[in-house]
Design a protein around this motif. Structure first.
Motif, PDB file in Angstrom:
ATOM      1  N   GLU A   1       0.818  -1.212   0.000  1.00 14.20           N
ATOM      2  CA  GLU A   1       0.000   0.000   0.000  1.00 14.20           C
ATOM      3  C   GLU A   1       0.859   1.272   0.000  1.00 14.20           C
ATOM      4  OE1 GLU A   1      -3.609   0.296   0.142  1.00 14.20           O
ATOM      5  OE2 GLU A   1      -3.472  -1.785  -0.519  1.00 14.20           O
ATOM      6  N   GLY A   2       2.172   1.110   0.207  1.00 13.27           N
ATOM      7  CA  GLY A   2       3.061   2.266   0.239  1.00 13.27           C
ATOM      8  C   GLY A   2       2.878   3.120   1.481  1.00 13.27           C
ATOM      9  N   MET A   3       2.591   2.468   2.590  1.00 12.63           N
ATOM     10  CA  MET A   3       2.342   3.167   3.850  1.00 12.63           C
ATOM     11  C   MET A   3       3.164   2.528   4.957  1.00 12.63           C
ATOM     12  SD  MET A   3      -1.737   3.615   3.685  1.00 12.63           S
ATOM     13  CE  MET A   3      -2.498   4.444   2.317  1.00 12.63           C
ATOM     14  N   ALA A   4       3.318   3.263   6.041  1.00 11.06           N
ATOM     15  CA  ALA A   4       4.055   2.747   7.198  1.00 11.06           C
ATOM     16  C   ALA A   4       3.216   1.695   7.917  1.00 11.06           C
ATOM     17  CB  ALA A   4       4.394   3.883   8.154  1.00 11.06           C
ATOM     18  N   PRO A   5       3.835   0.617   8.370  1.00 12.47           N
ATOM     19  CA  PRO A   5       3.100  -0.391   9.130  1.00 12.47           C
ATOM     20  C   PRO A   5       2.398   0.198  10.358  1.00 12.47           C
ATOM     21  CG  PRO A   5       5.246  -1.248   8.505  1.00 12.47           C
ATOM     22  CD  PRO A   5       5.226   0.210   8.131  1.00 12.47           C
ATOM     23  N   SER A   6       3.005   1.175  11.004  1.00  8.98           N
ATOM     24  CA  SER A   6       2.380   1.775  12.191  1.00  8.98           C
ATOM     25  C   SER A   6       1.073   2.476  11.829  1.00  8.98           C
ATOM     26  CB  SER A   6       3.335   2.750  12.881  1.00  8.98           C
ATOM     27  OG  SER A   6       3.685   3.803  12.002  1.00  8.98           O
ATOM     28  N   TYR A   7       1.027   3.114  10.658  1.00  5.01           N
ATOM     29  CA  TYR A   7      -0.209   3.764  10.215  1.00  5.01           C
ATOM     30  C   TYR A   7      -1.283   2.718   9.926  1.00  5.01           C
ATOM     31  CZ  TYR A   7      -3.572   6.367   7.462  1.00  5.01           C
ATOM     32  OH  TYR A   7      -4.754   6.907   6.991  1.00  5.01           O
ATOM     33  N   ILE A   8      -0.907   1.656   9.230  1.00  2.93           N
ATOM     34  CA  ILE A   8      -1.846   0.569   8.925  1.00  2.93           C
ATOM     35  C   ILE A   8      -2.432   0.020  10.228  1.00  2.93           C
ATOM     36  CG2 ILE A   8      -2.073  -1.772   7.957  1.00  2.93           C
ATOM     37  CD1 ILE A   8      -1.487  -0.087   5.637  1.00  2.93           C
ATOM     38  N   THR A   9      -1.573  -0.187  11.215  1.00  8.74           N
ATOM     39  CA  THR A   9      -2.021  -0.718  12.502  1.00  8.74           C
ATOM     40  C   THR A   9      -3.005   0.224  13.169  1.00  8.74           C
ATOM     41  OG1 THR A   9       0.059  -1.910  12.778  1.00  8.74           O
ATOM     42  CG2 THR A   9      -1.230  -1.511  14.774  1.00  8.74           C
ATOM     43  N   ARG A  10      -2.691   1.535  13.190  1.00 11.12           N
ATOM     44  CA  ARG A  10      -3.599   2.506  13.820  1.00 11.12           C
ATOM     45  C   ARG A  10      -4.949   2.523  13.112  1.00 11.12           C
ATOM     46  NH1 ARG A  10       0.629   5.971  13.445  1.00 11.12           N
ATOM     47  NH2 ARG A  10      -0.517   7.430  12.144  1.00 11.12           N
TER      48      ARG A  10
END
Length: 82
Positions: free
Chosen positions: A25-34
């Motif tokens: 998705e081209g995103m940080a894993p921390s953002y996905i988790t939140r």
């Protein structure tokens, strides 16, 4: 909607980990988790948000912060009577 889509992708095995999904998705894993934490919201709160009836105090920033897991407590936390 994005949170529920990502949850389905992980549950179906399309992606094995959040890290793999985040890379795709081209995103940080921390953002996905939140964002995925939003799938833990009480169904009536999700419905109110999707219908635009969540109230002026419920913001994206607020729901991305840690919130109680119990639905009754969530309703009080987000100012809903339930």
């Amino acid at each position: 909607a994005r949170a529920f889509r990502w949850k389905r992708m992980l549950e179906s095995g399309e992606y094995a980990t959040i890290a793999e999904l985040a890379e795709r998705e081209g995103m940080a894993p921390s953002y996905i988790t939140r964002v995925m934490r939003l799938t833990l919201l009480a169904p009536d709160i999700v419905e109110a948000i999707l219908d635009g009836k969540q109230g002026p105090d419920v913001t994206l920033a607020q729901v991305l912060e840690p919130f109680p897991l119990g639905w009754a407590i969530q309703r009080r936390f987000f100012g809903r009577n339930g």
